[in-house]
Design an enzyme around this catalytic site. Structure first.
Site, PDB file in Angstrom:
ATOM      1  N   SER A 111     138.498  -1.537  58.404  1.00 57.41           N
ATOM      2  CA  SER A 111     138.292  -2.211  57.115  1.00 57.41           C
ATOM      3  C   SER A 111     138.470  -3.709  57.326  1.00 57.41           C
ATOM      4  O   SER A 111     139.265  -4.133  58.159  1.00 57.41           O
ATOM      5  CB  SER A 111     139.353  -1.808  56.091  1.00 57.41           C
ATOM      6  OG  SER A 111     139.727  -0.478  56.202  1.00 57.41           O
ATOM      7  N   THR A 112     137.725  -4.501  56.552  1.00 58.08           N
ATOM      8  CA  THR A 112     137.943  -5.947  56.606  1.00 58.08           C
ATOM      9  C   THR A 112     139.228  -6.264  55.866  1.00 58.08           C
ATOM     10  O   THR A 112     139.415  -5.854  54.726  1.00 58.08           O
ATOM     11  CB  THR A 112     136.766  -6.683  55.957  1.00 58.08           C
ATOM     12  OG1 THR A 112     135.581  -6.257  56.611  1.00 58.08           O
ATOM     13  CG2 THR A 112     136.907  -8.183  56.098  1.00 58.08           C
ATOM     14  N   LYS A 200     135.948 -12.020  61.281  1.00 55.31           N
ATOM     15  CA  LYS A 200     135.131 -11.238  60.349  1.00 55.31           C
ATOM     16  C   LYS A 200     134.974 -12.000  59.024  1.00 55.31           C
ATOM     17  O   LYS A 200     133.868 -12.128  58.494  1.00 55.31           O
ATOM     18  CB  LYS A 200     135.791  -9.872  60.122  1.00 55.31           C
ATOM     19  CG  LYS A 200     135.214  -9.062  58.993  1.00 55.31           C
ATOM     20  CD  LYS A 200     133.827  -8.528  59.309  1.00 55.31           C
ATOM     21  CE  LYS A 200     133.197  -7.973  58.064  1.00 55.31           C
ATOM     22  NZ  LYS A 200     132.143  -7.033  58.247  1.00 55.31           N
ATOM     23  N   ALA A 202     135.346 -15.183  58.571  1.00 55.10           N
ATOM     24  CA  ALA A 202     134.602 -16.425  58.821  1.00 55.10           C
ATOM     25  C   ALA A 202     133.110 -16.147  58.975  1.00 55.10           C
ATOM     26  O   ALA A 202     132.278 -16.872  58.428  1.00 55.10           O
ATOM     27  CB  ALA A 202     135.148 -17.117  60.061  1.00 55.10           C
ATOM     28  N   ASN A 204     131.308 -13.713  57.674  1.00 55.45           N
ATOM     29  CA  ASN A 204     130.708 -13.444  56.369  1.00 55.45           C
ATOM     30  C   ASN A 204     130.636 -14.709  55.519  1.00 55.45           C
ATOM     31  O   ASN A 204     129.669 -14.920  54.789  1.00 55.45           O
ATOM     32  CB  ASN A 204     131.477 -12.344  55.637  1.00 55.45           C
ATOM     33  CG  ASN A 204     130.982 -10.969  56.053  1.00 55.45           C
ATOM     34  OD1 ASN A 204     129.913 -10.842  56.651  1.00 55.45           O
ATOM     35  ND2 ASN A 204     131.747  -9.935  55.752  1.00 55.45           N
ATOM     36  N   CYS A 256     130.668  -7.158  50.575  1.00 57.82           N
ATOM     37  CA  CYS A 256     131.449  -7.994  51.501  1.00 57.82           C
ATOM     38  C   CYS A 256     131.538  -9.464  51.151  1.00 57.82           C
ATOM     39  O   CYS A 256     132.634 -10.028  51.139  1.00 57.82           O
ATOM     40  CB  CYS A 256     130.853  -7.881  52.900  1.00 57.82           C
ATOM     41  SG  CYS A 256     131.105  -6.269  53.620  1.00 57.82           S
ATOM     42  N   PHE A 318     121.544  -4.186  45.784  1.00 59.88           N
ATOM     43  CA  PHE A 318     121.840  -5.582  46.177  1.00 59.88           C
ATOM     44  C   PHE A 318     120.907  -6.100  47.253  1.00 59.88           C
ATOM     45  O   PHE A 318     120.807  -7.294  47.477  1.00 59.88           O
ATOM     46  CB  PHE A 318     123.313  -5.747  46.567  1.00 59.88           C
ATOM     47  CG  PHE A 318     123.660  -5.373  47.982  1.00 59.88           C
ATOM     48  CD1 PHE A 318     123.886  -4.053  48.339  1.00 59.88           C
ATOM     49  CD2 PHE A 318     123.785  -6.348  48.960  1.00 59.88           C
ATOM     50  CE1 PHE A 318     124.216  -3.714  49.650  1.00 59.88           C
ATOM     51  CE2 PHE A 318     124.122  -6.026  50.272  1.00 59.88           C
ATOM     52  CZ  PHE A 318     124.328  -4.702  50.613  1.00 59.88           C
TER      53      PHE A 318
HETATM   54  C1  UDX Z   1     126.945  -8.375  55.320  1.00 60.45           C
HETATM   55  C2  UDX Z   1     126.907  -8.986  56.721  1.00 60.45           C
HETATM   56  O1  UDX Z   1     125.559  -9.347  57.034  1.00 60.45           O
HETATM   57  C3  UDX Z   1     127.448  -7.987  57.733  1.00 60.45           C
HETATM   58  O2  UDX Z   1     127.494  -8.581  59.030  1.00 60.45           O
HETATM   59  C4  UDX Z   1     128.836  -7.568  57.316  1.00 60.45           C
HETATM   60  O3  UDX Z   1     129.332  -6.590  58.206  1.00 60.45           O
HETATM   61  C5  UDX Z   1     128.841  -7.030  55.898  1.00 60.45           C
HETATM   62  O4  UDX Z   1     128.264  -7.976  55.004  1.00 60.45           O
HETATM   63  P1  UDX Z   1     125.469  -6.642  53.927  1.00 60.45           P
HETATM   64  O5  UDX Z   1     126.342  -6.992  52.778  1.00 60.45           O
HETATM   65  O6  UDX Z   1     125.210  -5.195  54.207  1.00 60.45           O
HETATM   66  O7  UDX Z   1     126.070  -7.256  55.284  1.00 60.45           O
HETATM   67  O8  UDX Z   1     124.032  -7.319  53.700  1.00 60.45           O
HETATM   68  P2  UDX Z   1     123.297  -8.662  54.127  1.00 60.45           P
HETATM   69  O9  UDX Z   1     122.032  -8.315  54.806  1.00 60.45           O
HETATM   70  O10 UDX Z   1     124.187  -9.598  54.827  1.00 60.45           O
HETATM   71  O11 UDX Z   1     122.888  -9.271  52.698  1.00 60.45           O
HETATM   72  C6  UDX Z   1     123.848  -9.719  51.744  1.00 60.45           C
HETATM   73  C7  UDX Z   1     123.162 -10.284  50.529  1.00 60.45           C
HETATM   74  O12 UDX Z   1     122.524 -11.536  50.826  1.00 60.45           O
HETATM   75  C8  UDX Z   1     122.059  -9.405  49.950  1.00 60.45           C
HETATM   76  O13 UDX Z   1     122.162  -9.413  48.538  1.00 60.45           O
HETATM   77  C9  UDX Z   1     120.796 -10.072  50.422  1.00 60.45           C
HETATM   78  O14 UDX Z   1     119.707  -9.784  49.603  1.00 60.45           O
HETATM   79  C10 UDX Z   1     121.192 -11.528  50.367  1.00 60.45           C
HETATM   80  N1  UDX Z   1     120.389 -12.396  51.237  1.00 60.45           N
HETATM   81  C11 UDX Z   1     120.366 -12.194  52.590  1.00 60.45           C
HETATM   82  C12 UDX Z   1     119.670 -13.446  50.691  1.00 60.45           C
HETATM   83  O15 UDX Z   1     119.679 -13.647  49.468  1.00 60.45           O
HETATM   84  N2  UDX Z   1     118.950 -14.261  51.511  1.00 60.45           N
HETATM   85  C13 UDX Z   1     118.919 -14.082  52.868  1.00 60.45           C
HETATM   86  O16 UDX Z   1     118.245 -14.879  53.559  1.00 60.45           O
HETATM   87  C14 UDX Z   1     119.647 -13.018  53.419  1.00 60.45           C
END
Ligand code: UDX
EC number: 1.1.1.22
Length: 464
Positions: A111-112, A200, A202, A204, A256, A318
């Site tokens: 877990s984070t 982790k 940092a 995110n 996250c 999301f």
């Molecule tokens: C994220 C991190 O990428 C991952 O490394 C970590 O372990 C968990 O958090 P996740 O939340 O699954 O992963 O999705 P991610 O692809 O990072 O997207 C997060 C949000 O950002 C989404 O709502 C996505 O639509 C948005 N996003 C992403 C944008 O709006 N623009 C982008 O260019 C990229």
């Protein structure tokens, strides 16, 4: 854990959970989460070296390595409410492990968690150890939803933090050997415990910051006539910056980003670093701004009112390829539109009506001011309908909001949709997935985040 089981046939992996229905689902044909490729991996290993069980104590007692992946939500009450991580589940997991262990264990934080959690966990375990040796490791997970299996098969890096003692290093090596079954050695990084925990948070925060940066620029693009896609492309061509994660959107969501940044903010505040805390807080503020800016744009374009008007929402998750709605921008956008008395009709290929109603009825936790806002009134929730058909969702609507970048939204028959809508027909693309020019040819008034505005939108400025 399923990927570990797949890649390490010599290791027996047992996943335990207190929830009986969840474990039953993991043992059935209908897994409890939607994740491309996961079914396949589970089917290959389940019953061979991958097991799902509610018999927690038995399996914990037998294990050599225990990965703890309990949730660490943001605290909603008490000290640090709105920012600090709630470690209740972690603490009770640690106490249970100490209770049932009869042999030495490696306990892995999956877990984070906030920096220094390992120290607290160590204290709980050693004070209750009955002579058993516990080693704590931090092994944060970097996979993203929707691409989890791919990310796990080919991780950019695996990070393992441990104590710098001989026993700590022995534990690090044991976990490294697990990943070495399929991850090249140079991608397995080892650090001290605190660096692994902080990396982790940092990572995110940096990722979320990129999105807030491009989203902040998107507002300026709309004001100046620049095109955010062109700007992002030009910026991303700099190899020091790189092209990925620069898509302007209606706002980031997911379990996250917001939670981890709030955590980081809280840790900074607790360590007497208010300037650093405020710097990261701004990433979330821009994200909130982006969502309310979108709602304002919708309302102002439609003659400053959406009261009684049907608005179709395409996409609630999301991001694409997941049914996860945690912190999705769609929740805030829908609530904003409902606040202006719109009637909303939602279509998402993976999210159920139940989930959407729960999300919209939930109290929103205001991170900056830890007080609960009023829950949605039952009448507001009645203004929401959910359908499995995008054409039904958009039929008779005044406007459409695209809030998730599902590929299928690019291939819809927008002429058919346009013909079935009220006129003027509005299309607000919160993900820049559709070809705006083609839509304008059909007759839509189009808004795309960060793109040059239609004359119509320029004449109807969004003023809160
Ligand atoms: C994220 C991190 O990428 C991952 O490394 C970590 O372990 C968990 O958090 P996740 O939340 O699954 O992963 O999705 P991610 O692809 O990072 O997207 C997060 C949000 O950002 C989404 O709502 C996505 O639509 C948005 N996003 C992403 C944008 O709006 N623009 C982008 O260019 C990229």
């Amino acid at each position: 854990m399923a990927v570990i089981a797949l890649k390490c046939p010599a290791i027996e992996v047992c996943v335990v959970d207190i929830s009986v229905p969840r474990i039953a689902a993991w043992n059935s044909d209908q897994l409890p989460i939607y994740e491309p490729g996961l079914d396949d991996v589970v089917k290959q290993c389940r019953g061979r070296n991958l097991f799902f069980s509610n018999d927690i104590e038995k399996h914990v007692a037998e294990a050599d390595i225990i990965f703890v992946s309990v949730n660490t939500p943001t605290k909603t009450r008490g000290l640090g409410a709105g920012k600090a991580a709630d470690l209740t589940y972690w603490e009770s997991a640690a106490r249970m492990i100490a209770d049932v262990a009869k042999s030495d264990k490696i306990v892995v934080e999956k877990s984070t968690v906030p920096v220094k959690t390992a120290e607290a966990i160590e204290k709980i375990l050693t004070h209750n150890s009955k002579g058993i040796n516990f080693q704590i490791l931090s092994n944060p997970e970097f996979l993203a939803e929707g691409t989890a299996i791919e990310d796990l098969f080919k991780p950019d890096r695996v990070l393992i933090g441990g104590r710098e003692t001989p026993e700590g290093q022995k534990a690090v090596k044991a976990l490294k050997d697990v990943y070495a079954n399929w991850v090249p050695e140079d991608r397995i990084l080892t650090t001290n415990l605190w660096s692994a925990e902080l990396s982790k948070l940092a990572a995110n925060a940096f990722l979320a910051q990129r999105i807030s940066s491009v989203n902040a620029i998107s507002a300026l693009c709309e004001a100046t006539g620049a095109n955010v896609a062109e700007v992002a492309y030009a910026v991303g061509k700099d190899s020091r910056i790189g092209p990925r994660f620069l898509n302007a959107s209606v706002g980031f969501g997911g379990s996250c980003f917001q939670k981890d940044i709030l955590n980081l903010v809280y840790i900074c505040e607790c360590n007497g670093l208010p300037e650093v805390a405020n710097y990261w807080k701004q990433v979330i503020k821009i994200n909130d701004y982006q969502k309310s800016r979108f709602v304002n744009r919708v309302v102002s374009s439609m003659f400053n009112t959406v009261s009684g008007k049907k608005i179709a929402v395409l996409g609630f998750a999301f991001k694409k390829d997941t049914g996860d709605t945690r912190e999705t921008a769609a929740i805030d956008v829908c609530k904003g539109l409902l606040g202006d008395k719109a009637k909303i009709s939602i279509y998402d290929p993976q999210v159920t009506e139940d989930q959407i109603q729960r999300d919209l009825a939930m109290n929103k936790f205001d991170w900056d001011h830890p007080i609960h806002l009023q829950p949605m009134s039952p009448t507001a929730v009645k203004q929401v309908s959910v359908t499995w058909d995008p054409y039904e969702a958009t039929k008779g609507a005044h406007g459409i909001c695209i809030l998730t970048e599902w590929d299928e939204f690019k291939a819809l028959d927008y002429k058919k949709i346009y013909d079935s809508m009220q006129k003027p027909a509005f299309l607000f693309d919160g993900r820049n997935v559709i070809d705006a020019e083609k839509m304008r040819e059909i007759g839509f008034i189009v808004y795309s985040i960060g793109k040059p505005l239609d004359p119509w939108l320029k004449d109807m400025p969004a003023v809160a």
